[in-house]
Scaffold this motif. Structure first.
Motif, mmCIF file in Angstrom:
data_model
loop_
_atom_site.group_PDB
_atom_site.id
_atom_site.type_symbol
_atom_site.label_atom_id
_atom_site.label_comp_id
_atom_site.label_asym_id
_atom_site.label_seq_id
_atom_site.Cartn_x
_atom_site.Cartn_y
_atom_site.Cartn_z
ATOM 1 N N GLU A 1 6.657 13.575 9.000
ATOM 2 C CA GLU A 1 7.237 14.803 8.436
ATOM 3 C C GLU A 1 6.688 15.069 7.041
ATOM 4 O OE1 GLU A 1 11.667 14.844 10.611
ATOM 5 O OE2 GLU A 1 11.382 13.904 8.637
ATOM 6 N N ASN A 2 6.590 14.036 6.233
ATOM 7 C CA ASN A 2 6.072 14.195 4.875
ATOM 8 C C ASN A 2 4.621 14.656 4.871
ATOM 9 O OD1 ASN A 2 8.124 13.653 2.915
ATOM 10 N ND2 ASN A 2 8.122 11.525 3.538
ATOM 11 N N LEU A 3 3.797 14.055 5.750
ATOM 12 C CA LEU A 3 2.382 14.430 5.786
ATOM 13 C C LEU A 3 2.203 15.862 6.298
ATOM 14 C CD1 LEU A 3 0.512 11.227 7.047
ATOM 15 C CD2 LEU A 3 0.804 12.079 4.705
ATOM 16 N N ILE A 4 2.963 16.248 7.314
ATOM 17 C CA ILE A 4 2.868 17.621 7.815
ATOM 18 C C ILE A 4 3.372 18.597 6.757
ATOM 19 C CG2 ILE A 4 3.755 19.254 9.521
ATOM 20 C CD1 ILE A 4 3.714 17.012 11.568
ATOM 21 N N GLY A 5 4.496 18.255 6.113
ATOM 22 C CA GLY A 5 5.008 19.116 5.056
ATOM 23 C C GLY A 5 4.007 19.281 3.931
ATOM 24 N N ASN A 6 3.324 18.204 3.589
ATOM 25 C CA ASN A 6 2.294 18.243 2.542
ATOM 26 C C ASN A 6 1.135 19.138 2.973
ATOM 27 O OD1 ASN A 6 1.482 16.774 -0.072
ATOM 28 N ND2 ASN A 6 -0.340 16.541 1.207
ATOM 29 N N ALA A 7 0.724 19.021 4.249
ATOM 30 C CA ALA A 7 -0.392 19.826 4.765
ATOM 31 C C ALA A 7 -0.036 21.309 4.799
ATOM 32 C CB ALA A 7 -0.780 19.338 6.158
ATOM 33 N N VAL A 8 1.194 21.625 5.194
ATOM 34 C CA VAL A 8 1.640 23.020 5.224
ATOM 35 C C VAL A 8 1.694 23.580 3.804
ATOM 36 C CG1 VAL A 8 3.609 24.517 5.693
ATOM 37 C CG2 VAL A 8 2.926 22.801 7.385
ATOM 38 N N VAL B 1 -2.689 17.526 13.946
ATOM 39 C CA VAL B 1 -2.180 16.156 14.004
ATOM 40 C C VAL B 1 -2.835 15.462 15.195
ATOM 41 C CG1 VAL B 1 -0.124 14.699 14.167
ATOM 42 C CG2 VAL B 1 0.010 16.943 13.035
ATOM 43 N N HIS B 2 -3.346 14.263 14.961
ATOM 44 C CA HIS B 2 -4.060 13.542 16.024
ATOM 45 C C HIS B 2 -3.584 12.093 16.085
ATOM 46 C CE1 HIS B 2 -7.324 12.683 18.822
ATOM 47 N NE2 HIS B 2 -7.592 11.593 18.124
ATOM 48 N N ILE B 3 -3.299 11.614 17.297
ATOM 49 C CA ILE B 3 -2.882 10.228 17.530
ATOM 50 C C ILE B 3 -3.989 9.508 18.282
ATOM 51 C CG2 ILE B 3 -1.116 8.711 18.491
ATOM 52 C CD1 ILE B 3 -0.084 10.656 16.344
ATOM 53 N N VAL C 1 -3.363 13.619 9.890
ATOM 54 C CA VAL C 1 -2.856 14.975 9.664
ATOM 55 C C VAL C 1 -3.886 15.693 8.804
ATOM 56 C CG1 VAL C 1 -1.004 16.372 8.688
ATOM 57 C CG2 VAL C 1 -0.461 14.195 9.813
ATOM 58 N N HIS C 2 -4.436 16.789 9.349
ATOM 59 C CA HIS C 2 -5.552 17.480 8.705
ATOM 60 C C HIS C 2 -5.189 18.918 8.371
ATOM 61 C CE1 HIS C 2 -9.161 20.100 8.880
ATOM 62 N NE2 HIS C 2 -9.717 19.136 8.187
ATOM 63 N N ASN C 3 -5.647 19.371 7.221
ATOM 64 C CA ASN C 3 -5.494 20.785 6.867
ATOM 65 C C ASN C 3 -6.740 21.274 6.143
ATOM 66 O OD1 ASN C 3 -3.968 19.194 4.479
ATOM 67 N ND2 ASN C 3 -4.922 21.024 3.629
ATOM 68 N N LYS C 4 -7.031 22.548 6.299
ATOM 69 C CA LYS C 4 -8.080 23.200 5.526
ATOM 70 C C LYS C 4 -7.476 23.687 4.219
ATOM 71 C CE LYS C 4 -11.886 23.269 8.092
ATOM 72 N NZ LYS C 4 -13.210 22.810 7.600
ATOM 73 N N GLY C 5 -8.327 24.018 3.281
ATOM 74 C CA GLY C 5 -7.834 24.497 1.997
ATOM 75 C C GLY C 5 -8.451 23.723 0.857
ATOM 76 N N ASP C 6 -7.925 23.933 -0.338
ATOM 77 C CA ASP C 6 -8.462 23.254 -1.517
ATOM 78 C C ASP C 6 -8.349 21.743 -1.349
ATOM 79 O OD1 ASP C 6 -8.950 25.691 -2.673
ATOM 80 O OD2 ASP C 6 -7.046 25.737 -3.776
ATOM 81 N N PRO C 7 -9.430 21.005 -1.637
ATOM 82 C CA PRO C 7 -9.393 19.549 -1.489
ATOM 83 C C PRO C 7 -8.628 18.881 -2.618
ATOM 84 C CG PRO C 7 -11.484 20.194 -2.440
ATOM 85 C CD PRO C 7 -10.746 21.479 -2.122
ATOM 86 N N VAL C 8 -8.298 17.630 -2.411
ATOM 87 C CA VAL C 8 -7.694 16.824 -3.467
ATOM 88 C C VAL C 8 -8.768 16.524 -4.506
ATOM 89 C CG1 VAL C 8 -6.533 14.642 -4.016
ATOM 90 C CG2 VAL C 8 -6.074 15.783 -1.828
ATOM 91 N N ASP C 9 -8.447 16.722 -5.765
ATOM 92 C CA ASP C 9 -9.383 16.399 -6.844
ATOM 93 C C ASP C 9 -9.726 14.913 -6.774
ATOM 94 O OD1 ASP C 9 -10.579 15.722 -9.319
ATOM 95 O OD2 ASP C 9 -9.560 17.376 -10.314
ATOM 96 N N THR D 1 -7.648 15.197 5.091
ATOM 97 C CA THR D 1 -7.036 14.426 6.168
ATOM 98 C C THR D 1 -6.355 13.198 5.589
ATOM 99 O OG1 THR D 1 -8.799 15.094 7.697
ATOM 100 C CG2 THR D 1 -7.397 13.240 8.363
ATOM 101 N N PHE D 2 -5.069 13.038 5.895
ATOM 102 C CA PHE D 2 -4.339 11.817 5.581
ATOM 103 C C PHE D 2 -4.229 11.008 6.862
ATOM 104 C CE2 PHE D 2 -3.064 14.372 1.987
ATOM 105 C CZ PHE D 2 -2.998 13.440 0.959
ATOM 106 N N ILE D 3 -4.519 9.719 6.767
ATOM 107 C CA ILE D 3 -4.548 8.863 7.952
ATOM 108 C C ILE D 3 -3.653 7.642 7.741
ATOM 109 C CG2 ILE D 3 -5.973 7.507 9.533
ATOM 110 C CD1 ILE D 3 -8.376 9.194 8.525
ATOM 111 N N ILE D 4 -2.631 7.513 8.590
ATOM 112 C CA ILE D 4 -1.818 6.300 8.628
ATOM 113 C C ILE D 4 -2.419 5.390 9.688
ATOM 114 C CG2 ILE D 4 0.465 5.324 9.047
ATOM 115 C CD1 ILE D 4 1.680 8.017 8.360
ATOM 116 N N ASP D 5 -2.743 4.168 9.327
ATOM 117 C CA ASP D 5 -3.375 3.198 10.228
ATOM 118 C C ASP D 5 -2.428 2.016 10.407
ATOM 119 O OD1 ASP D 5 -4.966 1.236 11.460
ATOM 120 O OD2 ASP D 5 -6.785 2.019 10.528
ATOM 121 N N LEU D 6 -1.935 1.812 11.637
ATOM 122 C CA LEU D 6 -0.903 0.806 11.885
ATOM 123 C C LEU D 6 -1.302 -0.147 13.005
ATOM 124 C CD1 LEU D 6 2.162 3.233 12.103
ATOM 125 C CD2 LEU D 6 1.492 1.884 10.105
#
Length: 383
Positions: free
Chosen positions: A267-274, A285-287, A298-306, A360-365
Motif C-alpha cells: 500500500e505504501n509503495l503504490i501510494g508513493n507511486a500514485v 505492480v509486478h510479482i 512497483v513502477h511509475n513514470k514521472g520525475d525520477p528520484v534525485d 521502480t521500488f523493489i521488495i525482495d523477500l
C-alpha cells in the motif's frame, strides 16, 4: 595540493609537507578502516564517503605548520560543521559513526606517518589532537542539530496530516447528531470508520518504524498465503481510493510472510507511486517468484528520484526535496516502514530511478521468512 600558494610561499613545516606527500596513502588507509568498522559506511559511494575530509585535511596540515596563522584545523571555518550536517542528511549514520570516522582518521594519519618515519613534535602532536577533537565535537553537534530539525519537521508534518482525518471524523460525528436520516447516518458513520482506520495505519507505521530504528525487528505474525492474490486485493482498493490506473501482473507466489505487514508495505509503495508518478501513466505492480525468493516491484513514470536523495529516502523523518517543495502531503514514514518490513522478513528493498526508465521500488523477500526471524537487521548492527 602541491601547487597551492601556501606551498609556494614556503609556509608549510617539514612535517606538514610529509603529510601532504602521504595524503593519498592516508585517505586510502582511512577509507579501508571506515568501511571495515562502520556498518553504514560500507556501501557508500566514494564521493559521498570522502565528503569534506580532503578540505579538513588541508586545514589540519596548515594548523601543524607554525608559520601558518591557524591555531587548529577547525579555526575560522565551518568544514566540520558542514560535514556533520551532510552525514545527517545523506547517510544512515548515527552520532557514534560520525565520531568514529574522525577517530579512524586520527589513527590512519598516525600509523601512515609512523610507517614512513614521520613523527610529530610535542607541539605538533598537541595541535593535531586538538584539531581532531574539535572536529569530532563540531561534526557530532551539527549532526544532532540536523537530526533535531528533521524531527521537528516530522512532528509538524505528522500533526498536519493527522488533523485531516481527525477533522473529517469530528465533522461527520457532528452531522450525525443533526440528522435522523438512516442512509445519511450510515454514510457518515462510514466516513468516521474510514478515517479512524487511516489514523490507526499512520500510528502503526510510526510505532513500527520507531521500533525498527532502535534496532529491534518487527514482531511478525507469519502465515502461508499467495502474495499475488494479496497484491491484487491491494491494487483493486488503491485504484478505487486514488482513482488511478493500476496494472498488476506476474505469477502466483505462495510463501510464509506477515500478511498485514506485506499488505501495508505494498500500500505504501503504490501510494508513493500514485503521489509522485505521472498522472496520465499507470502504476505497474509486478510479482516475480524465482530461486526460492519473490520480488514485488512497483513502477511509475514521472520525475525520477534525485540521485543525491537515494541514500536517505528510506530513513525516518526524511522527505525528498520534491515532496517538500510540492503540494504532496506526507511525513516521511512510508518508505522507512517498507524497509523495516522487508528486512524483518530477511529481505531488502531497493530503488531504481531515472528519467528514461521511470522509478521502480523493489521488495525482495525469501519465500519462507520463518528461518530469518533471529537474524539481525541493518539498524541493530550499529547499536
Amino acid at each position: 595540493m602541491k601547487n597551492t600558494q601556501n606551498q609556494k610561499t614556503g609556509k608549510f613545516s617539514a612535517t606538514a609537507q610529509r603529510m601532504l606527500d602521504l595524503r593519498e596513502a592516508i585517505f586510502s588507509e582511512w577509507e579501508k578502516r571506515v568501511r571495515a568498522n562502520i556498518e553504514h559506511a560500507r556501501d557508500l559511494p566514494h564521493p559521498l564517503l570522502i565528503n569534506t575530509f580532503p578540505a579538513y585535511f588541508s586545514r589540519l596540515v596548515e594548523a601543524v605548520s607554525p608559520g601558518f596563522p591557524r591555531k587548529i584545523a577547525t579555526d575560522t571555518n565551518t568544514i566540520a560543521i558542514e560535514h556533520g550536517g551532510e552525514r545527517a542528511r545523506l547517510t544512515n549514520y548515527d552520532p557514534r559513526a560520525v565520531i568514529a570516522e574522525f577517530q579512524h582518521l586520527r589513527w590512519a594519519i598516525l600509523d601512515v606517518l609512523q610507517k614512513h618515519g614521520v613523527h610529530f613534535s610535542a607541539d605538533e602532536f598537541y595541535i593535531f589532537n586538538a584539531s581532531i577533537d574539535a572536529a569530532i565535537c563540531e561534526s557530532a553537534t551539527a549532526y544532532m542539530l540536523t537530526q533535531s530539525a528533521f524531527r521537528e519537521q516530522f512532528v509538524a508534518a505528522l500533526t498536519h496530516d493527522l488533523r485531516n482525518p481527525l477533522h473529517s471524523i469530528i465533522t461527520a460525528a457532528e452531522l450525525i447528531l443533526r440528522t435522523d436520516d438512516p442512509e445519511k447516518i450510515r454514510e457518515l458513520a462510514g466516513k468516521v470508520i474510514e478515517n479512524g482506520h487511516r489514523i490507526d495505519r499512520m500510528t502503526k507505521d510510526m510505532l513500527d518504524c520507531a521500533l525498527f530504528q532502535n534496532g529491534e525487528r518487527l514482531t511478525l505474525n507469519l502465515s502461508c498465503f499467495d502474495i499475488l492474490e494479496l497484491a491484487r486485493e491491494v491494487c483493486e482498493q488503491a485504484a478505487i481510493n486514488s482513482q488511478s490506473r493500476i496494472e498488476l501482473n506476474g505469477e502466483a507466489a505462495e510463501g510464509w510472510w506477515d500478511r498485514d505487514a506485506i499488505k501495508r508495505a505494498i500500500e505504501n509503495l503504490i501510494g508513493n507511486a500514485v503521489k509522485y508518478g505521472a498522472h496520465d501513466e499507470p502504476v505497474k505492480v509486478h510479482i516475480s517468484p524465482q530461486h526460492e525468493r519473490v520480488t514485488i516491484s512497483v513502477h511509475n513514470k514521472g520525475d525520477p528520484v534525485d540521485p543525491e536523495q537515494m541514500e536517505s529516502i528510506f530513513q525516518v523523518f526524511r522527505r525528498t526535496e520534491a515532496a517538500k517543495s510540492g503540494n504532496r502531503q506526507g511525513w516521511g514514514i512510508g518508505l522507512p516502514y517498507v524497509r523495516s518490513v522487508a528486512e524483518s522478513h530477511g529481505g531488502s528493498v531497493v530503488v531504481d530511478s531515472c528519467v528514461a526508465r521511470g522509478t521502480t521500488f523493489i521488495i525482495d523477500l525469501p519465500v519462507d521468512a520463518r528461518p530469518y526471524q533471529g537474524t539481525p537487521t541493518l539498524n541493530s548492527l550499529t547499536k
